[in-house]
Design an enzyme around this catalytic site. Structure first.
Site, PDB file in Angstrom:
ATOM      1  N   LYS A 113      -5.223  16.022  -6.547  1.00 50.86           N
ATOM      2  CA  LYS A 113      -4.378  16.183  -7.724  1.00 50.86           C
ATOM      3  C   LYS A 113      -3.785  17.593  -7.807  1.00 50.86           C
ATOM      4  CE  LYS A 113      -4.766  12.001  -9.348  1.00 50.86           C
ATOM      5  NZ  LYS A 113      -3.606  11.099  -9.413  1.00 50.86           N
ATOM      6  N   ASP A 168       0.851  -1.186   0.000  1.00 50.43           N
ATOM      7  CA  ASP A 168       0.000   0.000   0.000  1.00 50.43           C
ATOM      8  C   ASP A 168       0.886   1.234   0.000  1.00 50.43           C
ATOM      9  OD1 ASP A 168      -1.751   2.117   0.738  1.00 50.43           O
ATOM     10  OD2 ASP A 168      -3.068   0.736   1.800  1.00 50.43           O
ATOM     11  N   VAL A 169       0.647   2.146  -0.939  1.00 57.24           N
ATOM     12  CA  VAL A 169       1.480   3.343  -1.036  1.00 57.24           C
ATOM     13  C   VAL A 169       1.297   4.283   0.146  1.00 57.24           C
ATOM     14  CG1 VAL A 169       1.573   3.301  -3.558  1.00 57.24           C
ATOM     15  CG2 VAL A 169      -0.231   4.610  -2.401  1.00 57.24           C
ATOM     16  N   TYR A 222     -11.017  14.287  -5.161  1.00 55.16           N
ATOM     17  CA  TYR A 222     -10.059  13.912  -6.195  1.00 55.16           C
ATOM     18  C   TYR A 222      -9.316  15.135  -6.722  1.00 55.16           C
ATOM     19  CZ  TYR A 222      -8.305  11.877 -10.572  1.00 55.16           C
ATOM     20  OH  TYR A 222      -7.513  11.461 -11.613  1.00 55.16           O
ATOM     21  N   THR A 231      -9.465   3.688 -18.689  1.00 60.91           N
ATOM     22  CA  THR A 231      -8.896   2.856 -17.634  1.00 60.91           C
ATOM     23  C   THR A 231     -10.039   2.284 -16.793  1.00 60.91           C
ATOM     24  OG1 THR A 231      -8.794   4.671 -16.037  1.00 60.91           O
ATOM     25  CG2 THR A 231      -6.883   4.386 -17.494  1.00 60.91           C
TER      26      THR A 231
END
Length: 257
Positions: free
Chosen positions: A151, A59-60, A147, A182
């Site tokens: 970003k 997990d990042v 989101y 994606t």
């Protein structure tokens, strides 16, 4: 002809699917030695088998898992790509705290933690960082509160990284894709289609009509942007954001449709 990444080690976070997977595949064709990091289970193993890379499941957002990925680089790292990400549609007036925190944790904090852990190796090599941001950082929709914030933060962090460590020979840049075909975008189109009473393909077609090039990008097209920024062809490029949205922000006459 010499391949552009021949002899270089690249760590790609979020390599199981989408842009991360396409980037790993392209980097492998260009000669990179790969460490693929992230969630994805069998999909990550499949990506490693397809590229000749090493899979590190983790997990990042967890320092121990990031440490395992850095250890798998065996003391050498020339390229880091942060492509791990998630999106949960939400609006400013009804943002769920847990969604906000998880989104920022994966999309922003995870990239920062991975960069921070990789900096000693990248400085030794004069390496390159490519962070996958989004055009949502600049023109957020009403349904992308968490989101878009994550970003936008990633863009700002990338520039800070570039300016702080240029003296170490490190270049840090971001790619800001628009709509890309994606699994994440397909999930969004499924939600849009359900609301409109159509299907996924119809939702994508309607979206393509608002893009100057009239189509949705494929992951390989964004991977090509990553390759440019990671390669010597971008040797004097740092602190930059490469927007790859097919002109999605340009045709204002279409944006009201």
């Amino acid at each position: 002809m010499r391949r552009r990444l021949q002899g270089r080690r690249a760590l790609v976070a979020g390599a199981a699917t989408g842009i991360g997977r396409a980037t790993a595949e392209l980097f492998a064709r260009e000669g990179a030695d790969l460490v693929l990091f992230g969630l994805g289970g069998a999909a990550l193993d499949d990506a490693a088998a397809a590229t000749g890379g090493r899979a590190v499941h983790g997990d990042v957002t967890l320092a121990a898992d990031i440490g395992a990925a850095i250890a798998a680089c065996d003391g050498r790292l020339e390229i880091l790509v942060n492509a791990a990400g998630l999106i949960v549609p939400d609006r400013p007036a009804s943002v769920d705290d847990a969604v906000w925190e998880r989104t920022l944790r994966v999309n922003l904090t995870g990239a920062m933690m991975t960069c921070r852990a990789a900096l000693p190796l990248l400085a030794r090599a004069g390496g390159a960082v490519v962070n996958i941001a989004s055009v949502a950082a600049f023109n957020a929709s009403p349904d992308s509160a968490s989101y878009a914030a994550s970003k936008a933060g990633l863009v700002a962090y990338t520039r800070s990284l570039a300016y702080a460590h240029g003296g170490d020979g490190i270049r840090a840049n971001a790619v800001a894709p628009g709509w890309v075909r994606t699994p994440m975008s397909e999930m969004e189109m499924d939600l849009a289609a359900a609301a409109a009473g159509t299907d996924r393909d119809a939702a994508f077609a309607a979206l393509a009509g608002r893009i100057a090039l009239g189509r949705i990008a494929m992951p390989a097209e964004i991977a090509a942007c990553c390759l440019f920024l990671a390669s010597d062809e971008a040797s004097f490029v740092t602190g930059a954001v490469l927007v790859a949205d097919g002109g999605g922000r340009a045709p204002t006459q279409n944006r009201a449709v």
